[in-house]
Design a protein around this motif. Structure first.
Motif, short mmCIF file in Angstrom:
data_model
loop_
_atom_site.label_atom_id
_atom_site.label_comp_id
_atom_site.label_asym_id
_atom_site.label_seq_id
_atom_site.Cartn_x
_atom_site.Cartn_y
_atom_site.Cartn_z
N UNK A 41 0.75 -1.15 -0.01
CA UNK A 41 -0.11 -0.01 0.00
C UNK A 41 0.86 1.29 0.19
N UNK A 42 0.77 2.24 -0.98
CA UNK A 42 1.42 3.34 -1.04
C UNK A 42 1.21 4.32 0.08
N UNK A 43 1.90 5.48 0.44
CA UNK A 43 1.40 6.25 1.31
C UNK A 43 0.01 6.88 0.71
N UNK A 44 -0.73 7.38 1.97
CA UNK A 44 -2.14 7.68 1.66
C UNK A 44 -2.28 9.24 1.79
N UNK A 45 -2.88 9.79 0.95
CA UNK A 45 -3.39 11.30 1.12
C UNK A 45 -4.53 11.13 2.03
N UNK A 46 -5.43 10.43 1.92
CA UNK A 46 -6.72 10.37 2.47
C UNK A 46 -6.27 9.97 4.21
N UNK A 47 -5.19 9.08 4.28
CA UNK A 47 -4.82 8.72 5.82
C UNK A 47 -3.65 9.84 6.29
N UNK A 48 -3.67 10.83 5.78
CA UNK A 48 -2.97 12.11 5.97
C UNK A 48 -1.27 11.65 6.13
N UNK A 49 -0.76 10.62 5.29
CA UNK A 49 0.60 10.32 5.28
C UNK A 49 1.19 11.33 4.15
N UNK A 50 0.52 12.00 3.36
CA UNK A 50 1.25 12.96 2.50
C UNK A 50 0.47 14.07 2.56
N UNK A 51 1.21 15.33 2.72
CA UNK A 51 0.65 16.66 2.94
C UNK A 51 -0.09 17.05 1.56
N UNK A 52 -0.48 18.44 1.71
CA UNK A 52 -0.99 19.00 0.44
C UNK A 52 0.09 19.32 -0.48
N UNK A 53 1.32 19.63 0.20
CA UNK A 53 2.46 20.02 -0.81
C UNK A 53 3.05 18.71 -1.51
N UNK A 54 2.57 17.47 -0.98
CA UNK A 54 3.23 16.20 -1.60
C UNK A 54 4.42 15.70 -0.61
N UNK A 55 4.68 16.27 0.57
CA UNK A 55 5.62 15.69 1.25
C UNK A 55 5.13 14.61 2.07
N UNK A 56 5.98 13.84 2.85
CA UNK A 56 5.48 12.90 3.65
C UNK A 56 5.30 13.11 5.24
N UNK A 57 4.17 13.03 5.74
CA UNK A 57 4.04 13.49 6.95
C UNK A 57 4.69 12.20 7.87
N UNK A 58 5.51 12.40 8.40
CA UNK A 58 6.32 11.53 9.05
C UNK A 58 5.50 10.66 10.24
N UNK A 59 5.01 11.79 10.94
CA UNK A 59 4.16 11.39 12.22
C UNK A 59 3.22 10.46 11.95
N UNK A 60 2.45 10.79 10.89
CA UNK A 60 1.25 10.12 10.42
C UNK A 60 1.58 8.46 9.82
N UNK A 61 2.80 8.45 9.09
CA UNK A 61 3.15 7.31 8.58
C UNK A 61 3.73 6.47 9.88
N UNK A 62 4.38 6.87 10.74
CA UNK A 62 4.78 6.41 11.99
C UNK A 62 3.54 5.63 12.63
N UNK A 63 2.45 6.28 12.80
CA UNK A 63 1.15 5.91 13.24
C UNK A 63 0.47 5.08 12.85
N UNK A 64 0.11 5.27 11.37
CA UNK A 64 -0.59 4.23 10.46
C UNK A 64 0.23 3.05 10.34
#
Length: 85
Positions: A41-64
């Motif tokens: 499963x790729x990083x998810x915009x809906x899951x908050x893993x990717x920001x509006x600017x296209x960056x990885x949201x490290x905290x969300x990835x670590x939590x999910x």
């Protein structure tokens, strides 16, 4: 996707890339990645893993993906791909 994740040529290429990063870093393991884990499963915009600017949201990835992080931290796991630290 599981055919790719389990493909030995893919895993060998990734291990080779990690070894090249290590050689280029010239320092301790904090200067390069030593392990990788392929996920279906790729990083998810809906899951908050990717920001509006296209960056990885490290905290969300670590939590999910806490179980994936635990796998990477497990020295005896055969799932991750790595090179000597």
């Amino acid at each position: 996707m599981s055919e790719i994740i389990g493909n030995e040529k893919v895993r060998t290429a990734i291990a080779s890339g990690l070894a090249r990063l290590k050689a280029q870093s010239g320092g301790g393991s904090s200067g390069h990645a030593t392990r990788a884990l392929l996920l279906a499963e790729p990083a998810s915009v809906d899951g908050g893993e990717i920001t509006d600017k296209g960056y990885i949201n490290q905290r969300a990835v670590l939590m999910r993906r806490g179980s994936a992080v635990a796998t990477l931290e497990n020295d005896s796991s055969g799932e991750w791909i790595g090179c000597a630290g």
